[in-house]
Design an enzyme around this catalytic site. Structure first.
Site, PDB file in Angstrom:
ATOM      1  N   LEU A 192      43.578  37.779  42.806  1.00  0.00           N
ATOM      2  CA  LEU A 192      42.000  38.387  43.238  1.00  0.00           C
ATOM      3  C   LEU A 192      41.290  37.594  41.404  1.00  0.00           C
ATOM      4  O   LEU A 192      41.197  38.171  40.059  1.00  0.00           O
ATOM      5  CB  LEU A 192      41.322  39.270  42.829  1.00  0.00           C
ATOM      6  CG  LEU A 192      42.393  40.425  44.921  1.00  0.00           C
ATOM      7  CD1 LEU A 192      42.226  42.078  44.643  1.00  0.00           C
ATOM      8  CD2 LEU A 192      41.958  39.853  45.430  1.00  0.00           C
ATOM      9  N   GLU A 193      39.901  37.186  41.871  1.00  0.00           N
ATOM     10  CA  GLU A 193      39.186  37.228  40.758  1.00  0.00           C
ATOM     11  C   GLU A 193      37.685  37.974  40.923  1.00  0.00           C
ATOM     12  O   GLU A 193      36.740  37.404  42.060  1.00  0.00           O
ATOM     13  CB  GLU A 193      38.585  35.204  40.480  1.00  0.00           C
ATOM     14  CG  GLU A 193      39.331  34.847  40.385  1.00  0.00           C
ATOM     15  CD  GLU A 193      39.131  33.188  39.906  1.00  0.00           C
ATOM     16  OE1 GLU A 193      38.162  32.718  38.784  1.00  0.00           O
ATOM     17  OE2 GLU A 193      39.277  32.003  40.975  1.00  0.00           O
TER      18      GLU A 193
END
Length: 485
Positions: free
Chosen positions: A254-255
């Site tokens: 997850l960015e």
């Protein structure tokens, strides 16, 4: 200015490494210019039927196809052709400026940075072995990095080309078929990127690049044949993605968002510092997750910084994104501009004051424009200091001393990026080590995306870039070797 763009394969979708007709009830969606609000073209919106076919073909490519079983050197040949086609796309820069509102000078810089990142990944593939023999205290073991399976890469509109290098190329090179899902704001450039992939002639099923809305994203994230998800986007949606992946034990990176603080020390020359701040604040009009939207300065130098920063922001040349003289273009959509305007309105209602900006610029009757906006009289517990705007709204917050500055910087649910501006090397490193962020810039430098890049706290988990990001896209298998007779 001429806003006409010849989009490749304007009535097809790129699924399973080939251009083909959409499945199901395909609908055409209007692409709107961020500057003129004119309709530029109509392009297909990928459906759930299209997504289902993409996953089916990706699974087949993984289970029965050759891609996972090729050598890295063989996969590099396809990846290099893809890279070369991306580097020579005619019309891509113009399309990005028109569709996304990104100033053409920024587009060119982003293009160069993205290709640099892709080249770095191609180099990593030749340097990092996916198998090694280790001598342990218990004997010899082979440690293998094997493909995960079909990978879903959900990219965001502000840097899809860079994200190809951060997630898609590493996934491909480590043997994984990939489904790329672009957001609605990337329809035109998505077709250019897909056409570059078509020129690489990947084996059937290996690479899909589609543009679609949230329902398709939800379908793909929950699909049992997607073994890993790379998501770039906002925190609320990112949390949902993580929860769905956890339910079926799928790998996830997850960015997410940021509310990055730039700490301005007392020893700096403000005339030298302000241009650095402006560059880091206003890249793509603040539509960047690492934007330094909180500027922390001592109380005694607060007014000086606000005056100089306000003048610099007010002097930025606002204009059409295709104009090389433009420094500050429109937002990508009316929705994004309205979000920024809502943050400004609520901040002022809570007691903040507008030092500069705060409204739509004069002389622009159309287009999704808003002035770069600087807010003062902001405390760090206010919404504007705690939530990501993803737009050109910035705040200056005073501190008592450096310890107080570090405290304020860390008083955030985010931990993506931070910066310090000082002439004192010892102070710079001290602050860099104490601020809780995945990346940090001494001197206000932009994060290095080919280094391990990721966030702390609610800015996400997992890393892209460098060795760490490359090997994230593999499964580790240990094979105990027989003892020599």
């Amino acid at each position: 200015m001429n806003e006409q763009v010849k989009v490749p394969h304007a009535r097809e979708v790129f699924i399973a490494s080939r251009w083909q007709q959409p499945r199901g009830e395909a609908s055409l969606v209007k692409v709107i210019s961020a500057h003129s609000e004119d309709v530029i073209c109509e392009l297909p919106d990928a459906s759930i039927d299209d997504a289902a076919h993409a996953v089916e073909q990706a699974r087949a490519a993984f289970e029965q196809g050759e891609w996972p079983r090729l050598t890295v050197e063989q996969r590099l040949q396809f990846a290099t052709r893809f890279r070369d086609a991306l580097a020579s796309m005619e019309g891509f820069e113009k399309a990005w400026a028109i569709e996304g509102g990104m100033p053409i000078t920024t587009v060119k810089a982003m293009y160069g940075m993205s290709m640099f990142g892709i080249d770095d990944v191609l180099g990593l593939a030749t340097e990092i072995p996916l198998s090694e023999i280790r001598e342990t205290r218990a004997g010899r073991v082979e440690v293998r990095h094997e493909p995960l399976g079909p990978v879903l890469a959900i990219l965001t509109y502000n840097g899809p080309l860079a994200e190809l290098g951060m997630s898609v190329f590493p996934a491909l090179l480590t043997g994984n078929p990939v489904v790329v899902k672009l957001p609605p704001e990337n329809r035109m450039i998505g077709h250019f990127m897909a056409d570059a992939a078509a020129q690489a002639s990947f084996p059937e099923g290996v690479l899909t690049i589609i543009t679609a809305g949230a329902e398709v994203s939800k379908y793909l994230v929950a699909h049992h044949d997607i073994d890993a998800v790379h998501f770039t986007g906002g925190n609320e949606v990112g949390a949902e993605v993580g929860a769905v992946c956890a339910q079926r034990m799928a790998r996830v990176t997850l960015e997410l968002g940021g509310k990055s603080a730039a700490i301005v020390a007392d020893d700096v020359d403000m005339d030298e510092t302000v241009p650095k701040l402006v560059r880091s604040m206003t890249a793509y009009m603040g539509q960047v997750c690492v934007t330094t939207s909180r500027i922390l300065v001592s109380r005694k130098r607060h007014d000086e910084l606000v005056e100089k920063l306000s003048k610099a922001l007010a002097a930025m040349r606002i204009g059409p994104p295709q104009d090389p003289k433009t420094e500050f273009g429109p937002m990508v959509s009316e929705r994004v501009r309205a979000r920024s305007e809502g943050f400004i309105e609520r901040a002022v209602a809570a007691g903040a004051k507008i030092a500069t900006g705060g409204k739509r610029p004069e002389g622009f009757e159309c287009g999704f424009y808003i002035e770069p906006t600087l807010l003062v009289n902001v405390s760090n517990d206010m919404e504007i200091a705690q939530n990501e705007v993803f737009g050109p709204v910035y705040c200056v917050i005073p501190y008592d001393d450096i310890d107080d500055a570090v405290r304020i910087a860390n008083d955030s649910r985010f931990g993506l990026y931070g910066a310090v501006l000082t002439n004192d090397e010892k102070l710079a490193y001290d602050v860099a080590y104490r601020v809780r962020s995945g990346s940090f810039g001494i001197g206000g430098a932009f994060p290095m995306l080919i280094a391990p890049y990721g966030g702390m706290k609610q800015s996400g988990w997992g890393y892209v870039g460098s060795r760490e990001g490359y090997l994230t896209l593999t499964n580790i298998k240990s094979i105990v070797l027989p003892v020599a007779a």
